[in-house]
Design a protein around this motif. Structure first.
Motif, PDB file in Angstrom:
ATOM      1  N   MET A  61      -0.003  -8.997   6.945  1.00  0.00           N
ATOM      2  CA  MET A  61      -1.332  -9.353   6.268  1.00  0.00           C
ATOM      3  C   MET A  61      -1.606  -8.268   5.394  1.00  0.00           C
ATOM      4  N   TYR A  62      -1.546  -7.068   5.779  1.00  0.00           N
ATOM      5  CA  TYR A  62      -1.866  -5.813   4.807  1.00  0.00           C
ATOM      6  C   TYR A  62      -0.675  -5.506   4.099  1.00  0.00           C
ATOM      7  N   ARG A  63      -0.996  -4.959   2.650  1.00  0.00           N
ATOM      8  CA  ARG A  63       0.000  -4.584   1.888  1.00  0.00           C
ATOM      9  C   ARG A  63       0.918  -3.217   2.182  1.00  0.00           C
ATOM     10  N   SER A  64       0.100  -2.462   3.177  1.00  0.00           N
ATOM     11  CA  SER A  64       0.905  -1.092   3.573  1.00  0.00           C
ATOM     12  C   SER A  64       0.437  -0.842   4.900  1.00  0.00           C
ATOM     13  N   ASN A  65       1.164  -0.002   5.556  1.00  0.00           N
ATOM     14  CA  ASN A  65       0.822   0.580   7.119  1.00  0.00           C
ATOM     15  C   ASN A  65      -0.636   1.353   6.635  1.00  0.00           C
ATOM     16  N   ALA A  66      -0.693   2.059   5.679  1.00  0.00           N
ATOM     17  CA  ALA A  66      -2.053   2.648   5.566  1.00  0.00           C
ATOM     18  C   ALA A  66      -3.235   1.925   5.494  1.00  0.00           C
ATOM     19  N   GLU A  67      -3.130   0.828   4.827  1.00  0.00           N
ATOM     20  CA  GLU A  67      -4.339  -0.327   4.832  1.00  0.00           C
ATOM     21  C   GLU A  67      -4.243  -1.064   6.024  1.00  0.00           C
ATOM     22  N   LYS A  68      -3.365  -1.323   7.018  1.00  0.00           N
ATOM     23  CA  LYS A  68      -3.417  -1.656   8.266  1.00  0.00           C
ATOM     24  C   LYS A  68      -4.050  -0.731   9.103  1.00  0.00           C
ATOM     25  N   GLN A  69      -3.784   0.595   9.193  1.00  0.00           N
ATOM     26  CA  GLN A  69      -4.320   1.511   9.930  1.00  0.00           C
ATOM     27  C   GLN A  69      -5.897   1.850   9.654  1.00  0.00           C
ATOM     28  N   PHE A  70      -6.230   1.919   8.433  1.00  0.00           N
ATOM     29  CA  PHE A  70      -7.290   1.837   8.168  1.00  0.00           C
ATOM     30  C   PHE A  70      -8.213   0.722   8.480  1.00  0.00           C
ATOM     31  N   ALA A  71      -7.952  -0.573   8.493  1.00  0.00           N
ATOM     32  CA  ALA A  71      -8.344  -1.642   8.854  1.00  0.00           C
ATOM     33  C   ALA A  71      -8.569  -1.615  10.434  1.00  0.00           C
ATOM     34  N   GLN A  72      -7.660  -1.018  11.058  1.00  0.00           N
ATOM     35  CA  GLN A  72      -7.768  -0.895  12.458  1.00  0.00           C
ATOM     36  C   GLN A  72      -8.651   0.078  13.047  1.00  0.00           C
ATOM     37  N   TYR A  73      -8.996   1.174  12.099  1.00  0.00           N
ATOM     38  CA  TYR A  73      -9.801   1.944  12.318  1.00  0.00           C
ATOM     39  C   TYR A  73     -11.401   1.401  12.207  1.00  0.00           C
ATOM     40  N   LEU A  74     -11.459   0.503  11.098  1.00  0.00           N
ATOM     41  CA  LEU A  74     -12.774  -0.280  10.863  1.00  0.00           C
ATOM     42  C   LEU A  74     -13.206  -0.988  11.959  1.00  0.00           C
ATOM     43  N   THR A  75     -12.313  -1.694  12.504  1.00  0.00           N
ATOM     44  CA  THR A  75     -12.424  -2.633  13.429  1.00  0.00           C
ATOM     45  C   THR A  75     -12.762  -2.095  14.872  1.00  0.00           C
ATOM     46  N   SER A  76     -12.007  -0.641  15.151  1.00  0.00           N
ATOM     47  CA  SER A  76     -12.471  -0.181  16.526  1.00  0.00           C
ATOM     48  C   SER A  76     -13.715   0.535  16.240  1.00  0.00           C
ATOM     49  N   SER A  77     -14.053   0.787  15.080  1.00  0.00           N
ATOM     50  CA  SER A  77     -15.606   1.182  14.726  1.00  0.00           C
ATOM     51  C   SER A  77     -16.682   0.217  14.688  1.00  0.00           C
ATOM     52  N   LYS A  78     -16.309  -1.031  14.789  1.00  0.00           N
ATOM     53  CA  LYS A  78     -17.168  -2.027  14.722  1.00  0.00           C
ATOM     54  C   LYS A  78     -18.047  -2.177  13.186  1.00  0.00           C
ATOM     55  N   ILE A  79     -17.163  -1.900  12.162  1.00  0.00           N
ATOM     56  CA  ILE A  79     -17.494  -1.973  10.820  1.00  0.00           C
ATOM     57  C   ILE A  79     -17.002  -3.239  10.473  1.00  0.00           C
ATOM     58  N   TYR A  80     -17.991  -4.287  10.001  1.00  0.00           N
ATOM     59  CA  TYR A  80     -17.392  -5.317   9.309  1.00  0.00           C
ATOM     60  C   TYR A  80     -16.728  -5.434   7.964  1.00  0.00           C
ATOM     61  N   PHE A  81     -15.737  -6.058   7.645  1.00  0.00           N
ATOM     62  CA  PHE A  81     -14.998  -5.914   6.487  1.00  0.00           C
ATOM     63  C   PHE A  81     -14.570  -7.211   6.325  1.00  0.00           C
ATOM     64  N   THR A  82     -14.205  -7.528   4.894  1.00  0.00           N
ATOM     65  CA  THR A  82     -13.229  -8.483   4.669  1.00  0.00           C
ATOM     66  C   THR A  82     -12.002  -7.742   3.596  1.00  0.00           C
ATOM     67  N   TYR A  83     -10.916  -8.586   3.716  1.00  0.00           N
ATOM     68  CA  TYR A  83      -9.862  -7.974   3.286  1.00  0.00           C
ATOM     69  C   TYR A  83      -9.309  -8.659   1.813  1.00  0.00           C
ATOM     70  N   GLU A  84      -9.209  -8.146   0.800  1.00  0.00           N
ATOM     71  CA  GLU A  84      -8.672  -8.989  -0.362  1.00  0.00           C
ATOM     72  C   GLU A  84      -9.398 -10.139  -0.436  1.00  0.00           C
ATOM     73  N   GLU A  85     -10.737  -9.982  -0.476  1.00  0.00           N
ATOM     74  CA  GLU A  85     -11.275 -11.457  -0.446  1.00  0.00           C
ATOM     75  C   GLU A  85     -11.572 -11.815  -1.969  1.00  0.00           C
TER      76      GLU A  85
END
Length: 120
Positions: free
Chosen positions: A1-25
């Motif tokens: 789903m993510y274009r790189s591992n770095a983006e995936k890790q950052f998305a995991q950080y956001l999720t674990s921090s309970k920060i709402y986001f959308t990806y490439e919307e």
């Protein structure tokens, strides 16, 4: 789903921090200004030829922008193989793409009909 591992890790950080986001919307259009040097110019006939083996997606985007921004330029394509597909999942050939976007094209050589009318 993510274009790189770095983006995936950052998305995991956001999720674990309970920060709402959308990806490439969203898609945001922009114009890129660069200089383009066509491969060949036929002064007597007033057109350019771009000779292509591989017709990269970036080249296709570039030529659409050039056509939009310089509609009076006559840029034509000569392909090593005009029946090549745009990518492995596409049924669209290089020739199809040119036809769709109103670019003249040929395979391997300059057609004689392109040289029959001189510029005025």
């Amino acid at each position: 789903m993510y274009r790189s591992n770095a983006e995936k890790q950052f998305a995991q950080y956001l999720t674990s921090s309970k920060i709402y986001f959308t990806y490439e919307e969203f898609k945001i259009s922009y114009k890129v200004f660069h200089n383009y040097k066509p491969d060949f110019f036929f002064k007597e006939y007033n057109f350019f030829i771009e000779y292509k083996g591989y017709f990269k997606p970036a080249d296709r985007r570039k030529h659409l922008l050039i056509k939009q921004q310089h509609p009076k330029l006559d840029i034509r394509f000569v392909f090593q193989n005009a029946t090549n597909k745009l990518n492995k999942n596409s049924s669209t050939t290089y020739a199809d793409w040119c036809d769709k976007h109103d670019f003249k094209w040929s395979q391997t050589e300059v057609p004689q009909r392109w040289l029959s009318k001189r510029k005025k």
